[in-house]
Design an enzyme around this catalytic site. Sequence first.
Site, PDB file in Angstrom:
ATOM      1  N   TYR A  68       0.831  -1.202   0.000  1.00  0.00           N
ATOM      2  CA  TYR A  68       0.000   0.000   0.000  1.00  0.00           C
ATOM      3  C   TYR A  68       0.870   1.259   0.000  1.00  0.00           C
ATOM      4  CZ  TYR A  68      -3.446   3.463   1.461  1.00  0.00           C
ATOM      5  OH  TYR A  68      -4.241   4.571   1.525  1.00  0.00           O
ATOM      6  N   LYS A 123       1.537   3.902  -3.202  1.00  0.00           N
ATOM      7  CA  LYS A 123       1.252   5.336  -3.050  1.00  0.00           C
ATOM      8  C   LYS A 123       2.521   6.150  -3.298  1.00  0.00           C
ATOM      9  CE  LYS A 123      -3.115   5.313  -1.627  1.00  0.00           C
ATOM     10  NZ  LYS A 123      -4.173   5.832  -2.483  1.00  0.00           N
TER      11      LYS A 123
END
Length: 143
Positions: free
Chosen positions: A45, A49
Amino acid sequence: MGKEEFIKIDEDAVLDFTTACKKAGVSHFELLSSVAVSATSSSLYLRTKGELEEGLKDLCFERLSLFHPSMIMTPTNRYGLSQALTLKVMPWLDPILIGSFNKYKSISAETLGTAIAMNAIQNNDAVGVLTLHWSDFIKLSKR
């Protein structure tokens, strides 16, 4: 959802969209990202990002605003046990997150949304990449 699907949605689609925005003449782009993002993170994650943010920086918008909230507090639990725990625990933890740790404080969805809107409409001469955290959200939401 598998890793490839996640990257396709969370990174590739956003980069395609922002590239189209840049080509269409958009000068200021805002991204809701996450605290602790890094293109070298071991967390899928946070790494995804971080890679997304690097791609956005490469597009050279006149102004790029990167919002890095920690826990976004919502009025109701929509995601199960982990969010239920977050909604219960964060109000107890927030007061001890001071100094350089205040960026990990939770933020209400309403306050964060207000900060994002105020950042978009504020009349200033800011240029370049601006990374915003909890204290910035609070200041913007009070304007």
